[in-house]
Scaffold this motif. Structure first.
Motif, PDB file in Angstrom:
ATOM      1  N   ALA A   1       0.838  -1.202   0.000  1.00  0.00           N
ATOM      2  CA  ALA A   1       0.000   0.000   0.000  1.00  0.00           C
ATOM      3  C   ALA A   1       0.873   1.253   0.000  1.00  0.00           C
ATOM      4  O   ALA A   1       0.580   2.228  -0.696  1.00  0.00           O
ATOM      5  CB  ALA A   1      -0.936  -0.013   1.212  1.00  0.00           C
ATOM      6  N   GLU A   2       1.963   1.229   0.752  1.00  0.00           N
ATOM      7  CA  GLU A   2       2.861   2.389   0.776  1.00  0.00           C
ATOM      8  C   GLU A   2       3.488   2.631  -0.591  1.00  0.00           C
ATOM      9  O   GLU A   2       3.608   3.780  -1.029  1.00  0.00           O
ATOM     10  CB  GLU A   2       3.967   2.221   1.820  1.00  0.00           C
ATOM     11  CG  GLU A   2       4.899   3.420   1.866  1.00  0.00           C
ATOM     12  CD  GLU A   2       6.017   3.319   2.876  1.00  0.00           C
ATOM     13  OE1 GLU A   2       7.033   4.010   2.676  1.00  0.00           O
ATOM     14  OE2 GLU A   2       5.886   2.574   3.871  1.00  0.00           O
TER      15      GLU A   2
ATOM     16  N   THR B   1       2.172   3.503   8.773  1.00  0.00           N
ATOM     17  CA  THR B   1       1.483   2.504   7.958  1.00  0.00           C
ATOM     18  C   THR B   1       0.927   1.432   8.890  1.00  0.00           C
ATOM     19  O   THR B   1       1.503   1.157   9.942  1.00  0.00           O
ATOM     20  CB  THR B   1       2.413   1.837   6.927  1.00  0.00           C
ATOM     21  OG1 THR B   1       3.494   1.213   7.618  1.00  0.00           O
ATOM     22  CG2 THR B   1       2.971   2.835   5.936  1.00  0.00           C
ATOM     23  N   GLU B   2      -0.197   0.870   8.504  1.00  0.00           N
ATOM     24  CA  GLU B   2      -0.786  -0.263   9.214  1.00  0.00           C
ATOM     25  C   GLU B   2      -1.126  -1.300   8.170  1.00  0.00           C
ATOM     26  O   GLU B   2      -1.852  -1.011   7.219  1.00  0.00           O
ATOM     27  CB  GLU B   2      -2.057   0.159   9.960  1.00  0.00           C
ATOM     28  CG  GLU B   2      -1.811   1.133  11.094  1.00  0.00           C
ATOM     29  CD  GLU B   2      -3.117   1.672  11.684  1.00  0.00           C
ATOM     30  OE1 GLU B   2      -4.192   1.126  11.379  1.00  0.00           O
ATOM     31  OE2 GLU B   2      -3.042   2.671  12.418  1.00  0.00           O
ATOM     32  N   ALA B   3      -0.587  -2.502   8.342  1.00  0.00           N
ATOM     33  CA  ALA B   3      -0.772  -3.585   7.382  1.00  0.00           C
ATOM     34  C   ALA B   3      -0.357  -3.079   5.999  1.00  0.00           C
ATOM     35  O   ALA B   3       0.581  -2.311   5.887  1.00  0.00           O
ATOM     36  CB  ALA B   3      -2.205  -4.107   7.418  1.00  0.00           C
ATOM     37  N   GLY B   4      -1.029  -3.541   4.940  1.00  0.00           N
ATOM     38  CA  GLY B   4      -0.693  -3.064   3.599  1.00  0.00           C
ATOM     39  C   GLY B   4       0.534  -3.714   2.996  1.00  0.00           C
ATOM     40  O   GLY B   4       1.072  -3.206   2.017  1.00  0.00           O
TER      41      GLY B   4
ATOM     42  N   MET C   1      -3.411   0.785   5.586  1.00  0.00           N
ATOM     43  CA  MET C   1      -3.594   2.211   5.797  1.00  0.00           C
ATOM     44  C   MET C   1      -2.234   2.884   5.725  1.00  0.00           C
ATOM     45  O   MET C   1      -1.244   2.357   6.229  1.00  0.00           O
ATOM     46  CB  MET C   1      -4.231   2.450   7.170  1.00  0.00           C
ATOM     47  CG  MET C   1      -4.567   3.905   7.481  1.00  0.00           C
ATOM     48  SD  MET C   1      -3.187   4.992   7.951  1.00  0.00           S
ATOM     49  CE  MET C   1      -2.425   4.145   9.304  1.00  0.00           C
ATOM     50  N   VAL C   2      -2.202   4.046   5.084  1.00  0.00           N
ATOM     51  CA  VAL C   2      -0.987   4.853   5.025  1.00  0.00           C
ATOM     52  C   VAL C   2      -1.363   6.266   5.448  1.00  0.00           C
ATOM     53  O   VAL C   2      -2.234   6.890   4.847  1.00  0.00           O
ATOM     54  CB  VAL C   2      -0.376   4.879   3.605  1.00  0.00           C
ATOM     55  CG1 VAL C   2       0.873   5.762   3.576  1.00  0.00           C
ATOM     56  CG2 VAL C   2      -0.058   3.477   3.116  1.00  0.00           C
ATOM     57  N   GLU C   3      -0.728   6.735   6.509  1.00  0.00           N
ATOM     58  CA  GLU C   3      -0.908   8.126   6.923  1.00  0.00           C
ATOM     59  C   GLU C   3       0.266   8.903   6.358  1.00  0.00           C
ATOM     60  O   GLU C   3       1.421   8.499   6.502  1.00  0.00           O
ATOM     61  CB  GLU C   3      -0.942   8.239   8.439  1.00  0.00           C
ATOM     62  CG  GLU C   3      -1.215   9.641   8.917  1.00  0.00           C
ATOM     63  CD  GLU C   3      -1.363   9.742  10.434  1.00  0.00           C
ATOM     64  OE1 GLU C   3      -1.033  10.825  10.967  1.00  0.00           O
ATOM     65  OE2 GLU C   3      -1.796   8.772  11.072  1.00  0.00           O
TER      66      GLU C   3
ATOM     67  N   GLU D   1      -3.310  13.177   5.571  1.00  0.00           N
ATOM     68  CA  GLU D   1      -4.395  12.244   5.285  1.00  0.00           C
ATOM     69  C   GLU D   1      -4.069  10.838   5.778  1.00  0.00           C
ATOM     70  O   GLU D   1      -2.915  10.429   5.802  1.00  0.00           O
ATOM     71  CB  GLU D   1      -4.619  12.209   3.761  1.00  0.00           C
ATOM     72  CG  GLU D   1      -5.787  11.389   3.317  1.00  0.00           C
ATOM     73  CD  GLU D   1      -6.015  11.484   1.821  1.00  0.00           C
ATOM     74  OE1 GLU D   1      -6.221  10.421   1.203  1.00  0.00           O
ATOM     75  OE2 GLU D   1      -5.992  12.598   1.267  1.00  0.00           O
ATOM     76  N   ARG D   2      -5.133  10.128   6.167  1.00  0.00           N
ATOM     77  CA  ARG D   2      -5.050   8.684   6.423  1.00  0.00           C
ATOM     78  C   ARG D   2      -5.779   8.029   5.265  1.00  0.00           C
ATOM     79  O   ARG D   2      -6.986   8.183   5.127  1.00  0.00           O
ATOM     80  CB  ARG D   2      -5.723   8.307   7.742  1.00  0.00           C
ATOM     81  CG  ARG D   2      -4.900   8.664   8.970  1.00  0.00           C
ATOM     82  CD  ARG D   2      -5.636   8.311  10.264  1.00  0.00           C
ATOM     83  NE  ARG D   2      -6.006   6.923  10.385  1.00  0.00           N
ATOM     84  CZ  ARG D   2      -5.247   5.982  10.949  1.00  0.00           C
ATOM     85  NH1 ARG D   2      -4.078   6.289  11.425  1.00  0.00           N
ATOM     86  NH2 ARG D   2      -5.676   4.744  11.026  1.00  0.00           N
ATOM     87  N   ALA D   3      -5.027   7.331   4.431  1.00  0.00           N
ATOM     88  CA  ALA D   3      -5.592   6.719   3.232  1.00  0.00           C
ATOM     89  C   ALA D   3      -5.713   5.212   3.441  1.00  0.00           C
ATOM     90  O   ALA D   3      -4.790   4.567   3.932  1.00  0.00           O
ATOM     91  CB  ALA D   3      -4.710   7.012   2.026  1.00  0.00           C
ATOM     92  N   ARG D   4      -6.881   4.678   3.064  1.00  0.00           N
ATOM     93  CA  ARG D   4      -7.108   3.234   3.156  1.00  0.00           C
ATOM     94  C   ARG D   4      -6.980   2.635   1.767  1.00  0.00           C
ATOM     95  O   ARG D   4      -7.513   3.171   0.795  1.00  0.00           O
ATOM     96  CB  ARG D   4      -8.494   2.940   3.727  1.00  0.00           C
ATOM     97  CG  ARG D   4      -8.699   1.476   4.095  1.00  0.00           C
ATOM     98  CD  ARG D   4      -9.989   1.266   4.882  1.00  0.00           C
ATOM     99  NE  ARG D   4     -11.164   1.737   4.185  1.00  0.00           N
ATOM    100  CZ  ARG D   4     -11.796   1.043   3.237  1.00  0.00           C
ATOM    101  NH1 ARG D   4     -11.363  -0.132   2.861  1.00  0.00           N
ATOM    102  NH2 ARG D   4     -12.878   1.552   2.662  1.00  0.00           N
ATOM    103  N   PHE D   5      -6.249   1.543   1.688  1.00  0.00           N
ATOM    104  CA  PHE D   5      -6.013   0.846   0.435  1.00  0.00           C
ATOM    105  C   PHE D   5      -6.547  -0.573   0.544  1.00  0.00           C
ATOM    106  O   PHE D   5      -6.541  -1.166   1.622  1.00  0.00           O
ATOM    107  CB  PHE D   5      -4.506   0.810   0.117  1.00  0.00           C
ATOM    108  CG  PHE D   5      -3.935   2.173  -0.154  1.00  0.00           C
ATOM    109  CD1 PHE D   5      -3.858   2.662  -1.440  1.00  0.00           C
ATOM    110  CD2 PHE D   5      -3.481   2.971   0.887  1.00  0.00           C
ATOM    111  CE1 PHE D   5      -3.340   3.923  -1.698  1.00  0.00           C
ATOM    112  CE2 PHE D   5      -2.961   4.230   0.646  1.00  0.00           C
ATOM    113  CZ  PHE D   5      -2.891   4.705  -0.652  1.00  0.00           C
TER     114      PHE D   5
END
Length: 163
Positions: free
Chosen positions: A28-29, A81-84, A92-94, A110-114
């Motif tokens: 995701a990152e 980042t969380e998981a991804g 999630m990538v903040e 932003e906190r973006a969800r992928f």
């Protein structure tokens, strides 16, 4: 020179192959970094193609392209980042994307969800985050203090009238 996203040897070897479709974003990152680079390069078709079908409904291509091309892109900071990862299905990538438009510098937080769709990372949604509070550098001016403009009047009778 490092990639526009801030890491990697160069844009041509780091993010450009993802943008060109030569290789997928493995995390995701990595997709977030490629999307930032695409905005900076004006590659709006890539940005739009990396939205989930649900997220794509809310995108206005013309205004997105205008904004991307009128902005001067100053840098990307990944905050968390969380998981991804390669084996995850969501992440999630903040981040903070810095850019300048009409001589105003903006820190877009932003906190973006992928999500993965068909084994491919896509942007699902983003939540804008407020920046840290602004703190006063100097002492607070009191109503009865001399005005900062040097008029000799009290602040309340000079520039404090409108406040």
């Amino acid at each position: 020179m490092p990639c526009v996203c801030g890491i990697g040897e160069s844009t041509e070897t780091h993010c450009q192959p993802i943008i060109a479709g030569e290789r997928p974003a493995e995390t995701a990152e990595a997709l977030m970094r490629a999307r930032y680079t695409a905005y900076a390069l004006g590659e709006v078709d890539f940005v739009l193609s990396t939205h989930t079908p649900e997220a794509a409904k809310d995108v206005d291509r013309e205004s997105t392209e205008l904004w991307a091309k009128q902005s001067q892109w100053l840098g990307l900071e990944i905050v968390a980042t969380e998981a991804g990862g390669p084996t995850d299905e969501a992440g999630m990538v903040e981040f903070i994307a810095r850019y300048k438009i009409k001589n105003v510098t903006v820190d877009h937080r932003e906190r973006a969800r992928f999500e993965k769709h068909g084994g491919r990372w896509l942007f699902a949604e983003g939540e804008q985050i407020a920046g840290p509070p602004v703190t006063r550098e100097g002492p607070k001016v009191g109503r009865n203090d001399p005005c900062h403009c040097g008029s000799g009047k009290k602040f309340k009778k000079c520039h404090g009238k409108a406040a």
